[in-house]
Write an enzyme that holds these catalytic residues in place. Structure first.
Site, PDB file in Angstrom:
ATOM      1  N   ASP A  38       1.721  40.998 -24.223  1.00  0.00           N
ATOM      2  CA  ASP A  38       2.555  41.197 -25.432  1.00  0.00           C
ATOM      3  C   ASP A  38       2.587  42.539 -25.816  1.00  0.00           C
ATOM      4  O   ASP A  38       1.466  43.395 -25.568  1.00  0.00           O
ATOM      5  CB  ASP A  38       2.076  40.249 -26.575  1.00  0.00           C
ATOM      6  N   ASN A  91       9.223  35.364 -21.969  1.00  0.00           N
ATOM      7  CA  ASN A  91       9.727  34.861 -23.360  1.00  0.00           C
ATOM      8  C   ASN A  91       9.741  35.917 -24.458  1.00  0.00           C
ATOM      9  O   ASN A  91      10.444  35.695 -25.518  1.00  0.00           O
ATOM     10  CB  ASN A  91       8.569  33.868 -23.774  1.00  0.00           C
ATOM     11  N   TYR A 157      22.437  40.209 -29.519  1.00  0.00           N
ATOM     12  CA  TYR A 157      21.670  39.081 -29.134  1.00  0.00           C
ATOM     13  C   TYR A 157      22.098  37.873 -28.464  1.00  0.00           C
ATOM     14  O   TYR A 157      21.805  37.379 -27.566  1.00  0.00           O
ATOM     15  CB  TYR A 157      20.901  38.585 -30.595  1.00  0.00           C
ATOM     16  N   LYS A 161      21.291  36.768 -24.456  1.00  0.00           N
ATOM     17  CA  LYS A 161      20.844  35.673 -24.201  1.00  0.00           C
ATOM     18  C   LYS A 161      21.980  34.886 -23.231  1.00  0.00           C
ATOM     19  O   LYS A 161      21.660  34.008 -22.411  1.00  0.00           O
ATOM     20  CB  LYS A 161      20.545  34.609 -25.376  1.00  0.00           C
ATOM     21  N   ILE A 190      13.649  28.078 -34.375  1.00  0.00           N
ATOM     22  CA  ILE A 190      12.246  27.690 -34.341  1.00  0.00           C
ATOM     23  C   ILE A 190      11.703  28.534 -35.480  1.00  0.00           C
ATOM     24  O   ILE A 190      11.674  29.563 -35.645  1.00  0.00           O
ATOM     25  CB  ILE A 190      11.683  27.922 -33.045  1.00  0.00           C
ATOM     26  N   THR A 192       9.317  30.533 -36.759  1.00  0.00           N
ATOM     27  CA  THR A 192       8.267  31.407 -35.904  1.00  0.00           C
ATOM     28  C   THR A 192       8.653  32.886 -36.919  1.00  0.00           C
ATOM     29  O   THR A 192       9.556  32.999 -37.412  1.00  0.00           O
ATOM     30  CB  THR A 192       8.379  31.794 -34.570  1.00  0.00           C
TER      31      THR A 192
HETATM   32  P1  NAI Z   1       7.985  36.017 -32.266  1.00  0.00           P
HETATM   33  O1  NAI Z   1       8.344  37.142 -32.990  1.00  0.00           O
HETATM   34  O2  NAI Z   1       7.074  34.855 -33.033  1.00  0.00           O
HETATM   35  O3  NAI Z   1       7.382  36.250 -31.039  1.00  0.00           O
HETATM   36  C1  NAI Z   1       7.554  37.312 -29.960  1.00  0.00           C
HETATM   37  C2  NAI Z   1       6.642  37.924 -29.209  1.00  0.00           C
HETATM   38  O4  NAI Z   1       7.337  38.953 -28.466  1.00  0.00           O
HETATM   39  C3  NAI Z   1       5.798  38.622 -30.256  1.00  0.00           C
HETATM   40  O5  NAI Z   1       4.576  38.404 -29.970  1.00  0.00           O
HETATM   41  C4  NAI Z   1       6.116  40.190 -30.095  1.00  0.00           C
HETATM   42  O6  NAI Z   1       5.069  41.118 -30.243  1.00  0.00           O
HETATM   43  C5  NAI Z   1       6.545  39.979 -28.387  1.00  0.00           C
HETATM   44  N1  NAI Z   1       7.556  41.447 -28.274  1.00  0.00           N
HETATM   45  C6  NAI Z   1       8.564  41.762 -28.902  1.00  0.00           C
HETATM   46  N2  NAI Z   1       8.943  42.850 -28.231  1.00  0.00           N
HETATM   47  C7  NAI Z   1       8.405  43.012 -27.113  1.00  0.00           C
HETATM   48  C8  NAI Z   1       8.041  43.799 -26.059  1.00  0.00           C
HETATM   49  N3  NAI Z   1       9.139  44.983 -25.881  1.00  0.00           N
HETATM   50  N4  NAI Z   1       7.312  43.674 -24.899  1.00  0.00           N
HETATM   51  C9  NAI Z   1       6.432  42.706 -24.914  1.00  0.00           C
HETATM   52  N5  NAI Z   1       6.339  41.830 -26.067  1.00  0.00           N
HETATM   53  C10 NAI Z   1       7.002  41.923 -26.948  1.00  0.00           C
HETATM   54  O7  NAI Z   1       9.236  35.174 -31.690  1.00  0.00           O
HETATM   55  P2  NAI Z   1       9.509  33.656 -31.073  1.00  0.00           P
HETATM   56  O8  NAI Z   1      10.300  32.795 -32.073  1.00  0.00           O
HETATM   57  O9  NAI Z   1       8.249  33.146 -30.647  1.00  0.00           O
HETATM   58  O10 NAI Z   1      10.613  34.092 -29.931  1.00  0.00           O
HETATM   59  C11 NAI Z   1      10.176  33.978 -28.683  1.00  0.00           C
HETATM   60  C12 NAI Z   1      11.436  33.853 -27.783  1.00  0.00           C
HETATM   61  O11 NAI Z   1      12.084  32.842 -27.974  1.00  0.00           O
HETATM   62  C13 NAI Z   1      12.444  35.201 -27.925  1.00  0.00           C
HETATM   63  O12 NAI Z   1      12.751  35.556 -26.595  1.00  0.00           O
HETATM   64  C14 NAI Z   1      13.282  34.580 -28.864  1.00  0.00           C
HETATM   65  O13 NAI Z   1      14.526  35.096 -28.685  1.00  0.00           O
HETATM   66  C15 NAI Z   1      13.484  33.312 -28.311  1.00  0.00           C
HETATM   67  N6  NAI Z   1      14.152  32.214 -29.337  1.00  0.00           N
HETATM   68  C16 NAI Z   1      13.468  31.919 -30.807  1.00  0.00           C
HETATM   69  C17 NAI Z   1      14.346  31.218 -31.317  1.00  0.00           C
HETATM   70  C18 NAI Z   1      13.497  31.235 -32.842  1.00  0.00           C
HETATM   71  O14 NAI Z   1      14.426  30.666 -33.735  1.00  0.00           O
HETATM   72  N7  NAI Z   1      12.355  31.522 -33.314  1.00  0.00           N
HETATM   73  C19 NAI Z   1      15.453  30.391 -31.097  1.00  0.00           C
HETATM   74  C20 NAI Z   1      15.890  30.710 -29.818  1.00  0.00           C
HETATM   75  C21 NAI Z   1      15.197  31.592 -29.199  1.00  0.00           C
END
Ligand code: NAI
Length: 250
Positions: A38, A91, A157, A161, A190, A192
């Site tokens: 991360d 992810n 975005y 995706k 989700i 988060t």
């Molecule tokens: P989150 O914000 O809780 O977690 C994302 C993580 O990715 C964070 O720990 C962040 O530090 C890390 N991150 C961001 N940029 C980074 C980089 N350049 N290098 C390494 N790590 C990096 O978000 P969440 O919701 O868990 O999202 C995870 C995935 O799920 C993402 O790809 C998001 O687009 C996707 N997603 C999320 C949805 C939602 O509603 N939360 C819905 C659909 C997809």
């Protein structure tokens, strides 16, 4: 708990929070050795520490997935630490700025495309090279419902995706005969930290778009992801799987 991932080594990006954290924890609970990668190295350390406290194996790594050389280093770290790479969960992602396409700044565009699309290419490029050496593997790319439908004010975005879904199909076709399966997961909204910036009324509106009447949880997305990574999904590759409470069906 079935240890069906025993002996497997997994690299999970964005593992410090939300969906990635849930996937890292569930993989470790089911026997995998997990690299929690991360941008936020301290938070990744906490996730790896919590996994190790339960007696499983994990290591944390600070990595910016938008930088190809750091992703290459992360894959090398996984192989150096645990001897091989079997599973990749690409992810890490960001929400990005909210604006219609013509108002989207070039900087905002590049930021989202770099993290949400280019990074998935970097991850698969180096993960697949490592998996070919260890005899195969499985990759899940975290797309979104917005990999198949649009949402207002999110041009970068939505584009990224949709690109992840296409890249998943492309890689799956190229490596199907080489023992590497590649799939994509499309979560609905989700609960988060990714959504933390949304105002309360937007959150209520977003919930109302899901026929199930609520947002999903990270654990529900992790459950689908682990199924796709597991041997139970041995005939599944190149496909995109929704976990969205019916969002796209509406
Ligand atoms: P989150 O914000 O809780 O977690 C994302 C993580 O990715 C964070 O720990 C962040 O530090 C890390 N991150 C961001 N940029 C980074 C980089 N350049 N290098 C390494 N790590 C990096 O978000 P969440 O919701 O868990 O999202 C995870 C995935 O799920 C993402 O790809 C998001 O687009 C996707 N997603 C999320 C949805 C939602 O509603 N939360 C819905 C659909 C997809």
């Amino acid at each position: 708990m079935t240890k069906d991932f025993l002996g497997k080594v997994a690299l999970v990006t964005g593992a410090a929070s939300g969906i990635g954290e849930a996937i890292a924890v569930q993989l470790a609970d089911r026997g995998a050795k997990v690299i929690a990668a991360d941008l936020n190295g301290d938070a990744a350390e906490k996730v790896a520490g919590a996994i190790k406290a339960k007696g499983a194996e994990a290591a944390a790594l600070a990595v910016d997935v938008a930088k190809a050389e750091q992703v290459e280093m992360a894959v090398r770290f996984a192989v150096d630490t645990f001897g091989r790479l079997d599973l990749g969960v690409n992810n890490a992602g960001i929400g990005g700025a909210a604006a219609p396409l013509s108002d989207y700044t070039l900087d905002d565009w590049h930021k989202v495309i770099d993290v949400n699309l280019n990074a998935v290419f970097y991850c698969m490029k180096y993960e697949i090279a490592a998996m070919l050496k260890s005899g195969g593997g499985a990759i899940v790319n975290m797309a979104s419902i917005l990999g198949s439908v649009a949402f207002p004010n999110a041009p970068a975005y939505v584009t990224a995706k949709h690109g992840v879904v296409g890249m998943t199909k492309s890689a799956a076709v190229d490596y199907a005969k080489k023992g590497i399966r590649v799939t994509a997961v499309g979560p609905g909204f989700i609960d988060t930290p990714l959504l933390a910036a949304l105002p309360a009324e937007t959150m209520d509106y977003v919930k109302s778009l899901h026929p199930i009447g609520r947002m999903g949880t990270s654990e529900e997305v992790a459950a689908l992801t682990l199924f796709l990574l597991s041997d139970a999904a041995s005939n599944i590759t190149g496909s995109y799987h929704l976990v969205d409470g019916g969002y796209v069906a509406l």
